[in-house]
Design a protein around this motif. Sequence first.
Motif, short mmCIF file in Angstrom:
data_model
loop_
_atom_site.label_atom_id
_atom_site.label_comp_id
_atom_site.label_asym_id
_atom_site.label_seq_id
_atom_site.Cartn_x
_atom_site.Cartn_y
_atom_site.Cartn_z
N SER A 1 -2.47 -15.61 -3.30
CA SER A 1 -3.53 -15.90 -2.33
C SER A 1 -4.89 -15.95 -3.02
CB SER A 1 -3.53 -14.85 -1.22
OG SER A 1 -2.29 -14.80 -0.55
N GLN B 1 0.83 -1.20 0.00
CA GLN B 1 0.00 0.00 0.00
C GLN B 1 0.86 1.26 0.00
OE1 GLN B 1 -2.74 -0.32 3.28
NE2 GLN B 1 -3.23 -2.44 2.84
N ILE C 1 -0.28 -11.37 -3.07
CA ILE C 1 -1.71 -11.05 -3.19
C ILE C 1 -2.34 -11.86 -4.32
CG2 ILE C 1 -3.34 -9.23 -3.82
CD1 ILE C 1 -2.36 -8.92 -1.01
N TRP D 1 5.30 -8.70 -2.72
CA TRP D 1 4.06 -8.36 -2.01
C TRP D 1 2.87 -8.51 -2.94
CZ3 TRP D 1 -0.14 -5.11 -2.06
CH2 TRP D 1 -0.82 -4.93 -0.84
N PHE D 2 2.96 -7.96 -4.15
CA PHE D 2 1.86 -8.07 -5.12
C PHE D 2 1.71 -9.50 -5.61
CE2 PHE D 2 3.04 -3.57 -5.37
CZ PHE D 2 1.80 -2.97 -5.18
#
Length: 423
Positions: free
Chosen positions: A301, A235, A298, A294-295
């Motif tokens: 998941s 973020q 995401i 990190w992306f």
Amino acid sequence: MTMLNEILGVYGKVGQSGRNDDDVYDRYSHRWTVILLGFFAIALSAKQFVGDPIECIPPPDFGGTHKTYVDNYCWIHSTYSIDENAALTRNFVRGGQGSRTTPYYIWVPYILTLAALCTYLPAWIWHLVGHRATFDIPAMIHQVAKTNLTDPEERRTTLIVLSKHYEKAQRYSKLKLGQTDNIFKRALSACMFFAGGGVLTGIYFLIKILYLLNAIGQFFLINYYLQIDYLSYGQKVLYGIMNGRDWLENKFIFPRVVFCDFTIRYLGDNNLNYTIQCALPVNLYNERIFAFYWFWLIFLSLATFYGIIVWVGNMSYRGRRGFLKRHLRLNLQSELTDTEKHSFDRFVDQHLGGDGILFLRLIAKNTNPVIAGELLGIMWNRYVTPPTHIAVVSTNENVQLTPDTYLNGGSLAKANPLAIKDE
């Protein structure tokens, strides 16, 4: 370099497409994520062991060899960072308040390797436990894959062998489960009531849940080891990009400029304390690697969760029957009769169950739906026309028993009285 070669060898084997027991959602984890992490670990290891991961400004009275010593000392010891707008005072040095130590960067390749091992763990468990639950799915699918599919006789013979092996494996599994009265297996099969039951089906869904837990747990793993608030890291990166600024306004996360304290000890009590400034070029790579990862987590998941939902739908009551009826209709080229419809329910629930339908679906995903349909047709024919002793009533001793003989006991019943074949 030896360690790098070993790592390359391990990840090279992981990247090989030799597994035939999963779907694309599993491969996102145990194949592509592991390869991605391996690439990152190798790149950072090369920077650390071959390049210059840190550059420090030595005190003015230090010579050339002293600079190498300072770089090595600050690399293997903890450095710290402060707000770039704050003045460097004695309050920050020697672990003072307001400074943040950065001991993690030397361990980043090992953290990525640990993350890769955790990601590959569900696949290893599936290979260790799942293949021994009832029957070895990869070996059976591999047998189909190496068959000459353009030869109808060879293909049909292979599929008949697989059908026989499935029947024997199922009988043995039910007998063994009844004898051992394994509570865990019974509970696992009972939990799969929505998927037709089956120990193999339960293990398969359990492995998929482990993939999902791993993808989510990676956030907490990295957050624990790096202590950088990794949960909101992406973020912050997006916020920086959208506002046209640097990725991270707060350089405390991956500081590019750090400070290092060290002491030169002389004889007696004559010790000199130094505080120097260092640059960490390796953090430029760390910053972008962990932003991309990190992306990726995401995406991983969401993809893994979606894959579980898809399989729940595929293995549901309607999904199981729709899959079987569709392929049977295509292979039989006719609708089921009323008598066959009654047999169909027993065939789905008792003969195949969740494990059998899982097996057929994995064959369809890893070879092609046509082969899965042909195998289903053979299994159906063997179920509605059980193999029996075949009496052949002809004096011709050279009559060859074809695969059709196994499926239809009467096809050669008028031909040869000398040969008796027990299936």
